[in-house]
Design an enzyme around this catalytic site. Structure first.
Site, PDB file in Angstrom:
ATOM      1  N   THR A  38       0.817  -1.218   0.000  1.00  0.00           N
ATOM      2  CA  THR A  38       0.000   0.000   0.000  1.00  0.00           C
ATOM      3  C   THR A  38       0.850   1.267   0.000  1.00  0.00           C
ATOM      4  O   THR A  38       0.318   2.369  -0.001  1.00  0.00           O
ATOM      5  CB  THR A  38      -0.885   0.057   1.254  1.00  0.00           C
ATOM      6  OG1 THR A  38      -0.048   0.170   2.422  1.00  0.00           O
ATOM      7  CG2 THR A  38      -1.753  -1.177   1.380  1.00  0.00           C
ATOM      8  N   SER A  48       3.449  -5.307   2.768  1.00  0.00           N
ATOM      9  CA  SER A  48       2.489  -5.484   3.861  1.00  0.00           C
ATOM     10  C   SER A  48       2.083  -6.948   3.929  1.00  0.00           C
ATOM     11  O   SER A  48       2.296  -7.709   2.983  1.00  0.00           O
ATOM     12  CB  SER A  48       1.245  -4.629   3.619  1.00  0.00           C
ATOM     13  OG  SER A  48       1.550  -3.259   3.490  1.00  0.00           O
ATOM     14  N   GLY A  49       1.437  -7.315   5.056  1.00  0.00           N
ATOM     15  CA  GLY A  49       0.850  -8.640   5.157  1.00  0.00           C
ATOM     16  C   GLY A  49       1.215  -9.379   6.419  1.00  0.00           C
ATOM     17  O   GLY A  49       2.337  -9.884   6.529  1.00  0.00           O
ATOM     18  N   ASN A  74       4.876  -5.319  13.266  1.00  0.00           N
ATOM     19  CA  ASN A  74       4.783  -6.256  14.385  1.00  0.00           C
ATOM     20  C   ASN A  74       5.319  -7.638  14.032  1.00  0.00           C
ATOM     21  O   ASN A  74       5.326  -8.043  12.866  1.00  0.00           O
ATOM     22  CB  ASN A  74       3.326  -6.374  14.828  1.00  0.00           C
ATOM     23  CG  ASN A  74       2.442  -6.887  13.707  1.00  0.00           C
ATOM     24  OD1 ASN A  74       2.019  -6.099  12.879  1.00  0.00           O
ATOM     25  ND2 ASN A  74       2.167  -8.187  13.659  1.00  0.00           N
ATOM     26  N   ASP A  94       0.446  -5.695  18.462  1.00  0.00           N
ATOM     27  CA  ASP A  94       0.351  -5.210  17.083  1.00  0.00           C
ATOM     28  C   ASP A  94       0.714  -3.726  16.988  1.00  0.00           C
ATOM     29  O   ASP A  94       0.112  -2.971  16.236  1.00  0.00           O
ATOM     30  CB  ASP A  94      -1.067  -5.456  16.528  1.00  0.00           C
ATOM     31  CG  ASP A  94      -1.160  -5.198  15.030  1.00  0.00           C
ATOM     32  OD1 ASP A  94      -0.127  -5.274  14.343  1.00  0.00           O
ATOM     33  OD2 ASP A  94      -2.268  -4.889  14.554  1.00  0.00           O
TER      34      ASP A  94
END
Length: 559
Positions: free
Chosen positions: A191, A206-207, A277, A320
């Site tokens: 993103t 991301s992911g 995280n 997170d």
């Protein structure tokens, strides 16, 4: 149709006396913008294309060439045509409707704005808001939002929900090349707005739904080939691997995504990036230790990807609390000496100041209420209370997993010497939801209360200088400051705000008719300064009326 200031003038006084009229006006504007712009229809482009390399090294004035305006991440503009003396005359210059919620910050180069939503890139005229071209590439993957493009010369770089990076020709939006950054079948997506440093396009991923490793990589802007890749978890045996359990595969599945744009110091030739995280998310029993380099700020050589130093705001994270928030770089006095500093307001609720040449810790202080920390260790890291970890029956923690702040941009104003952040008071109950060996998301949290504020922080001490409440819920609008003694942001009641950066006092506001989820930017064209923000699916450009002369700042205001 061009929405000129003389046709659509409305300041805050007009709003209070004509709220219903303005609401209707907003919808009319959006409809007219939609009818006029017609994404996909090409119109003649204006001005020369191409980003000159020196623009990347200069404070943003007639251009906004990177996600944060320049390499520093300060989100500070030296423009002062719009200022505290004339902000009451600010009016709408044009509007562009994208039909998709806008979270990106546009780039502006040679009079053209480039902005994104998932699967889409637009080029529009910076003086009129008219479309020049529109690129669309439907894809699978997470469409949570998109931050923007990067630019190198005449070429743009755009990441996608299926973890590709596409290079476009800036003059017409045609595709130069399309590469896969990571396998979307494994849960990767992207993103972020790439950062261009000389002949490197720095891009992250991301992911965290699946237990896959995070990484940052450098792409050749001409060919799309990978120049280097830095993994956010060290390989077994490398420095940092001792912070993961031995005789375990935890380090190979550790997460730590790189989903926000970093910053850069050309003099030190160091790239600064935040990491996300660790996995499994919210559960730390199978990964005892600090889990480097998750939830960390890292300094890398952009030519090699070699790690120079790191600092970890959240060791062994189980909430997170990604540390991807912008690592803002600036030069300022600290304890009587001039220092090269880096500051971050992190998701865990703490504000950090480091020496960006060495990574030496200088300041740690909470910038909002937190209930999870028992103190600060000798390295400047918060110490988590043992009873703050998620449990099957729930644990009440402040902040929530979304954090005391998040991806919305902070700002540093060299005139006031203050650091500004959109902050949240947010409580949540954290639950563990898995049995046996956890994978991916091992739990969830449920918010029970949230309200938000803009806060000004003294970088020398971490103390709060002023506080401006912006309403119930979690604020998500970014911040920009300018040499005109203005701070632009938005509140939770759909108002765009201009505040006094020295006091937090409201100087101007306008009901935008929708939630602001992006960060402000500004530029100057033909002697006229524009301030651009999005509300829901509509991009708005504000300027002073064409018929009005801009009074200079008073001498007292320049101090």
């Amino acid at each position: 149709m061009n929405f000129r200031a003389k046709d659509w003038f409305m300041n805050s006084a007009d709003y209070f006396s004509n709220r219903r009229k303005f609401s209707a006006t907003r919808h009319i504007l959006a409809l007219l913008a939609l009818a006029t712009v017609c994404p996909g229809v090409l119109v003649p482009r204006l001005g020369a294309q191409g980003l000159s390399p020196e623009l990347l090294l200069a404070p943003p004035t007639n251009a906004w060439p990177t996600y944060n305006g320049d390499y520093s991440g300060r989100r500070y503009s030296t423009l002062d045509h719009i200022n505290a003396s004339n902000i009451g005359s600010l009016t709408l210059a044009w509007a562009f409707r994208a039909n998709v919620a806008i979270k990106s910050t546009p780039l502006e180069v040679n009079g053209i704005l480039y902005f994104t939503t998932p699967d889409n890139v637009w080029a529009i005229d910076g003086t009129t808001g008219r479309a020049i071209w529109h690129y669309n590439r439907p894809s699978e993957g997470d469409h949570i939002g998109h931050r923007g493009v990067g630019m190198y010369g005449d070429w743009l770089y755009f990441t996608t929900p299926d973890a590709h990076m596409v290079s476009l020709d800036a003059k017409d939006g045609s595709v130069r090349w399309n590469i896969e950054l990571a396998d979307p079948k494994l849960g990767y997506f992207s993103t972020m707005s790439p950062l261009v440093v000389r002949d490197h396009v720095i891009v992250g991923v991301s992911g965290d739904v699946t237990d896959v490793p995070g990484f940052l990589e450098s792409i050749d802007p001409k060919t799309g080939t990978v120049q280097w890749r830095w993994f956010t978890e060290p390989h077994p045996g490398e420095a940092g691997s001792e912070t993961w359990p031995k005789d375990s595969d935890a380090i190979l599945h550790g997460g730590a995504m790189t989903w926000m744009t970093g910053t850069y110091d050309p003099d030190l030739n160091l790239l600064y990036w935040g990491t996300g995280n660790p996995n499994p998310v919210l559960s730390g029993e199978t990964r005892p230790g600090d889990n480097l380099y998750t939830c960390s700020i890292v300094a890398l050589n952009p030519d090699t990807g070699k790690l120079a130093w790191y600092f970890q705001p959240s060791p062994h994270d189980v909430h997170d609390w990604d540390a991807v928030e912008t690592p803002v770089v600036f030069n300022a006095e600290f304890n009587g000496a001039k220092r090269k500093l880096l500051a971050q307001a992190s998701r865990n609720g703490f504000f950090f100041v480091l020496d960006r040449a060495t990574g030496e810790h200088l300041v740690t202080a909470p910038f909002i209420d937190v209930n999870w920390a028992a103190g600060i260790d000798s390295r400047g890291r918060p110490i988590a209370k043992p009873d703050s970890a998620p449990r099957p029956d729930g644990t009440l923690v402040e902040p929530a997993s979304d954090g005391s702040t998040n991806w919305m941009s902070p700002s540093f104003d060299p005139q006031t010497g203050l650091f500004y952040v959109s902050a949240r008071r947010v409580f949540s109950v954290f639950y563990l939801t898995t049995e046996g060996k956890p994978e991916g998301w091992a739990g969830r949290d449920a918010n029970v209360f949230a309200d938000s504020t803009v806060r000004a922080i003294d970088y020398r001490t971490g103390k709060i200088v002023w506080n401006h409440e912006i309403g119930n819920g979690a604020g998500i609008a970014g911040i920009m400051t300018t040499a005109g003694h203005l701070l632009f942001t938005a509140d939770n009641d759909e108002n765009i705000l201009a505040l006094d950066p020295a006091t937090g006092k409201t100087l101007w506001h306008l009901h935008a008719g929708g939630r602001v989820e992006n960060s402000p930017m500004t530029y100057e064209l033909n002697g006229r300064q524009y301030v651009v923000m999005a509300a829901q699916d509509t991009l708005y450009a504000f300027a002073l009326p064409l018929t009005a002369s801009a009074p200079p700042l008073k001498t007292s205001e320049k101090k």
